[in-house]
Write a protein that holds these residues in place. Sequence first.
Motif, PDB file in Angstrom:
ATOM      1  N   MET A  54       0.829  -1.206   0.000  1.00  0.00           N
ATOM      2  CA  MET A  54       0.000   0.000   0.000  1.00  0.00           C
ATOM      3  C   MET A  54       0.862   1.253   0.000  1.00  0.00           C
ATOM      4  O   MET A  54       0.535   2.243  -0.655  1.00  0.00           O
ATOM      5  CB  MET A  54      -0.952   0.006   1.200  1.00  0.00           C
ATOM      6  N   PHE A  55       1.991   1.204   0.712  1.00  0.00           N
ATOM      7  CA  PHE A  55       2.880   2.368   0.751  1.00  0.00           C
ATOM      8  C   PHE A  55       3.562   2.599  -0.588  1.00  0.00           C
ATOM      9  O   PHE A  55       3.572   3.718  -1.105  1.00  0.00           O
ATOM     10  CB  PHE A  55       3.930   2.203   1.858  1.00  0.00           C
ATOM     11  N   THR A  56       4.144   1.561  -1.150  1.00  0.00           N
ATOM     12  CA  THR A  56       4.904   1.746  -2.396  1.00  0.00           C
ATOM     13  C   THR A  56       3.999   2.055  -3.588  1.00  0.00           C
ATOM     14  O   THR A  56       4.418   2.735  -4.508  1.00  0.00           O
ATOM     15  CB  THR A  56       5.757   0.507  -2.717  1.00  0.00           C
ATOM     16  N   ASN A  57       2.761   1.583  -3.562  1.00  0.00           N
ATOM     17  CA  ASN A  57       1.841   1.854  -4.673  1.00  0.00           C
ATOM     18  C   ASN A  57       0.917   3.035  -4.402  1.00  0.00           C
ATOM     19  O   ASN A  57       0.028   3.316  -5.211  1.00  0.00           O
ATOM     20  CB  ASN A  57       1.020   0.611  -4.989  1.00  0.00           C
ATOM     21  N   LYS A  58       1.091   3.688  -3.266  1.00  0.00           N
ATOM     22  CA  LYS A  58       0.296   4.867  -2.890  1.00  0.00           C
ATOM     23  C   LYS A  58      -1.204   4.600  -3.014  1.00  0.00           C
ATOM     24  O   LYS A  58      -1.940   5.366  -3.630  1.00  0.00           O
ATOM     25  CB  LYS A  58       0.703   6.064  -3.731  1.00  0.00           C
ATOM     26  N   GLU A  67      -0.269  -1.133  10.471  1.00  0.00           N
ATOM     27  CA  GLU A  67       1.150  -1.217  10.140  1.00  0.00           C
ATOM     28  C   GLU A  67       1.566  -0.157   9.131  1.00  0.00           C
ATOM     29  O   GLU A  67       2.703   0.303   9.154  1.00  0.00           O
ATOM     30  CB  GLU A  67       1.487  -2.624   9.670  1.00  0.00           C
ATOM     31  N   LEU A  68       0.659   0.266   8.257  1.00  0.00           N
ATOM     32  CA  LEU A  68       0.965   1.357   7.328  1.00  0.00           C
ATOM     33  C   LEU A  68       1.179   2.661   8.093  1.00  0.00           C
ATOM     34  O   LEU A  68       2.124   3.396   7.817  1.00  0.00           O
ATOM     35  CB  LEU A  68      -0.159   1.514   6.307  1.00  0.00           C
ATOM     36  N   VAL A  69       0.327   2.926   9.069  1.00  0.00           N
ATOM     37  CA  VAL A  69       0.494   4.133   9.888  1.00  0.00           C
ATOM     38  C   VAL A  69       1.820   4.072  10.644  1.00  0.00           C
ATOM     39  O   VAL A  69       2.572   5.051  10.689  1.00  0.00           O
ATOM     40  CB  VAL A  69      -0.707   4.297  10.853  1.00  0.00           C
ATOM     41  N   PHE A  70       2.116   2.909  11.226  1.00  0.00           N
ATOM     42  CA  PHE A  70       3.379   2.725  11.939  1.00  0.00           C
ATOM     43  C   PHE A  70       4.562   2.888  10.989  1.00  0.00           C
ATOM     44  O   PHE A  70       5.564   3.515  11.334  1.00  0.00           O
ATOM     45  CB  PHE A  70       3.379   1.343  12.590  1.00  0.00           C
ATOM     46  N   LEU A  71       4.444   2.360   9.786  1.00  0.00           N
ATOM     47  CA  LEU A  71       5.502   2.445   8.779  1.00  0.00           C
ATOM     48  C   LEU A  71       5.782   3.897   8.398  1.00  0.00           C
ATOM     49  O   LEU A  71       6.929   4.332   8.373  1.00  0.00           O
ATOM     50  CB  LEU A  71       5.088   1.635   7.549  1.00  0.00           C
ATOM     51  N   VAL A  72       4.720   4.652   8.137  1.00  0.00           N
ATOM     52  CA  VAL A  72       4.881   6.026   7.663  1.00  0.00           C
ATOM     53  C   VAL A  72       5.321   6.964   8.793  1.00  0.00           C
ATOM     54  O   VAL A  72       6.177   7.823   8.581  1.00  0.00           O
ATOM     55  CB  VAL A  72       3.572   6.517   7.015  1.00  0.00           C
ATOM     56  N   LEU A  73       4.753   6.798   9.970  1.00  0.00           N
ATOM     57  CA  LEU A  73       5.030   7.744  11.049  1.00  0.00           C
ATOM     58  C   LEU A  73       6.290   7.429  11.847  1.00  0.00           C
ATOM     59  O   LEU A  73       6.891   8.325  12.425  1.00  0.00           O
ATOM     60  CB  LEU A  73       3.840   7.817  12.006  1.00  0.00           C
ATOM     61  N   ILE A  74       6.691   6.150  11.907  1.00  0.00           N
ATOM     62  CA  ILE A  74       7.820   5.792  12.770  1.00  0.00           C
ATOM     63  C   ILE A  74       8.956   5.133  12.000  1.00  0.00           C
ATOM     64  O   ILE A  74      10.107   5.557  12.081  1.00  0.00           O
ATOM     65  CB  ILE A  74       7.343   4.883  13.924  1.00  0.00           C
ATOM     66  N   PHE A  75       8.641   4.085  11.238  1.00  0.00           N
ATOM     67  CA  PHE A  75       9.702   3.274  10.643  1.00  0.00           C
ATOM     68  C   PHE A  75      10.514   4.032   9.592  1.00  0.00           C
ATOM     69  O   PHE A  75      11.748   4.052   9.646  1.00  0.00           O
ATOM     70  CB  PHE A  75       9.093   2.011  10.041  1.00  0.00           C
ATOM     71  N   ILE A  76       9.859   4.651   8.643  1.00  0.00           N
ATOM     72  CA  ILE A  76      10.594   5.344   7.576  1.00  0.00           C
ATOM     73  C   ILE A  76      11.362   6.548   8.121  1.00  0.00           C
ATOM     74  O   ILE A  76      12.526   6.745   7.746  1.00  0.00           O
ATOM     75  CB  ILE A  76       9.648   5.695   6.411  1.00  0.00           C
ATOM     76  N   ASP A 118      15.371   9.314  -5.161  1.00  0.00           N
ATOM     77  CA  ASP A 118      16.302   8.256  -5.579  1.00  0.00           C
ATOM     78  C   ASP A 118      17.053   7.666  -4.392  1.00  0.00           C
ATOM     79  O   ASP A 118      17.304   6.462  -4.336  1.00  0.00           O
ATOM     80  CB  ASP A 118      17.298   8.781  -6.612  1.00  0.00           C
ATOM     81  N   ILE A 119      17.427   8.524  -3.452  1.00  0.00           N
ATOM     82  CA  ILE A 119      18.087   8.015  -2.242  1.00  0.00           C
ATOM     83  C   ILE A 119      17.135   7.094  -1.497  1.00  0.00           C
ATOM     84  O   ILE A 119      17.527   6.022  -1.036  1.00  0.00           O
ATOM     85  CB  ILE A 119      18.542   9.180  -1.342  1.00  0.00           C
ATOM     86  N   PHE A 120      15.869   7.501  -1.394  1.00  0.00           N
ATOM     87  CA  PHE A 120      14.889   6.644  -0.718  1.00  0.00           C
ATOM     88  C   PHE A 120      14.765   5.304  -1.443  1.00  0.00           C
ATOM     89  O   PHE A 120      14.783   4.248  -0.817  1.00  0.00           O
ATOM     90  CB  PHE A 120      13.524   7.333  -0.653  1.00  0.00           C
ATOM     91  N   GLN A 121      14.655   5.348  -2.744  1.00  0.00           N
ATOM     92  CA  GLN A 121      14.477   4.117  -3.516  1.00  0.00           C
ATOM     93  C   GLN A 121      15.698   3.205  -3.423  1.00  0.00           C
ATOM     94  O   GLN A 121      15.564   1.997  -3.286  1.00  0.00           O
ATOM     95  CB  GLN A 121      14.187   4.454  -4.986  1.00  0.00           C
ATOM     96  N   ASN A 122      16.890   3.765  -3.487  1.00  0.00           N
ATOM     97  CA  ASN A 122      18.102   2.944  -3.538  1.00  0.00           C
ATOM     98  C   ASN A 122      18.659   2.538  -2.179  1.00  0.00           C
ATOM     99  O   ASN A 122      19.313   1.506  -2.075  1.00  0.00           O
ATOM    100  CB  ASN A 122      19.193   3.689  -4.320  1.00  0.00           C
ATOM    101  N   LEU A 151      14.999  -0.526  -0.959  1.00  0.00           N
ATOM    102  CA  LEU A 151      15.564  -1.802  -1.381  1.00  0.00           C
ATOM    103  C   LEU A 151      15.975  -2.681  -0.211  1.00  0.00           C
ATOM    104  O   LEU A 151      16.003  -3.895  -0.323  1.00  0.00           O
ATOM    105  CB  LEU A 151      16.780  -1.566  -2.282  1.00  0.00           C
ATOM    106  N   ARG A 152      16.280  -2.093   0.906  1.00  0.00           N
ATOM    107  CA  ARG A 152      16.751  -2.854   2.068  1.00  0.00           C
ATOM    108  C   ARG A 152      15.675  -3.033   3.121  1.00  0.00           C
ATOM    109  O   ARG A 152      15.972  -3.383   4.248  1.00  0.00           O
ATOM    110  CB  ARG A 152      17.945  -2.128   2.686  1.00  0.00           C
ATOM    111  N   SER A 153      14.422  -2.811   2.791  1.00  0.00           N
ATOM    112  CA  SER A 153      13.386  -2.749   3.804  1.00  0.00           C
ATOM    113  C   SER A 153      12.576  -4.023   3.985  1.00  0.00           C
ATOM    114  O   SER A 153      11.806  -4.103   4.931  1.00  0.00           O
ATOM    115  CB  SER A 153      12.431  -1.603   3.484  1.00  0.00           C
ATOM    116  N   ASP A 154      12.706  -5.016   3.120  1.00  0.00           N
ATOM    117  CA  ASP A 154      11.851  -6.198   3.231  1.00  0.00           C
ATOM    118  C   ASP A 154      11.987  -6.894   4.579  1.00  0.00           C
ATOM    119  O   ASP A 154      11.010  -7.135   5.272  1.00  0.00           O
ATOM    120  CB  ASP A 154      12.146  -7.184   2.103  1.00  0.00           C
ATOM    121  N   VAL A 155      13.190  -7.223   4.961  1.00  0.00           N
ATOM    122  CA  VAL A 155      13.414  -7.909   6.227  1.00  0.00           C
ATOM    123  C   VAL A 155      13.227  -6.951   7.396  1.00  0.00           C
ATOM    124  O   VAL A 155      12.667  -7.312   8.427  1.00  0.00           O
ATOM    125  CB  VAL A 155      14.822  -8.542   6.252  1.00  0.00           C
ATOM    126  N   LEU A 156      13.655  -5.702   7.224  1.00  0.00           N
ATOM    127  CA  LEU A 156      13.488  -4.720   8.289  1.00  0.00           C
ATOM    128  C   LEU A 156      12.025  -4.492   8.624  1.00  0.00           C
ATOM    129  O   LEU A 156      11.659  -4.360   9.789  1.00  0.00           O
ATOM    130  CB  LEU A 156      14.141  -3.396   7.886  1.00  0.00           C
TER     131      LEU A 156
END
Length: 181
Positions: free
Chosen positions: A17-21, A38-47, A71-75, A79-84
């Motif tokens: 939901m986050f990556t596809n807006k 988890e989307l709210v937690f992802l946007v407000l805390i994790f990222i 680009d910095i966010f994407q690269n 890219l390193r967020s799946d396991v995190l």
Amino acid sequence: PYHPDEGKAGYTSAWFMFTNKTLDLPRYHYPALIPLIELVFLVLIFIPILWVKLFLTSPDLILSHLNNLPDIFQNYIALRSDVLIMFLSRYLMVIFSFLTMIFVYFVSKTLFSSRLIGLLSVLVLAVNLRAVTSSQLDLPDGYSGFFLVMAFYIILKLKDNNTLKNYILSAVCIGLAISAK
């Protein structure tokens, strides 16, 4: 530990939901409450935590590419967020499990008017295998249990404080528990 249903209920849907807006779920194995939490937690805390970590570890990278932050966010973050994200969703589940233990204490203390019984009931919950498993994995059981215990506590408060606010809060908590499982 890993459970085959772990990603279906929460973090993969939240990341999708986050990556596809979008707020549309990619699959409908479970209700939408868990991915939304988890989307709210992802946007407000994790990222923001990942941005701060990247800035503290590589400030030259961010300062030299200020005009190219997407680009910095994407690269470097996406890219390193799946396991995190999996582990961060488990941390969120630990928070909900801890809050469940607090509400179990208050429910037991309200029912039996004893702090000792409240602490013993928390101890029983803390050593219960199913509760421990639910607190370690990102499954809907922990969210549902939290909202049910919270609703039960509010319903117990209704006998002393019979207000419309408590009726609405208990109904909302029951609805959230149902929509979590």
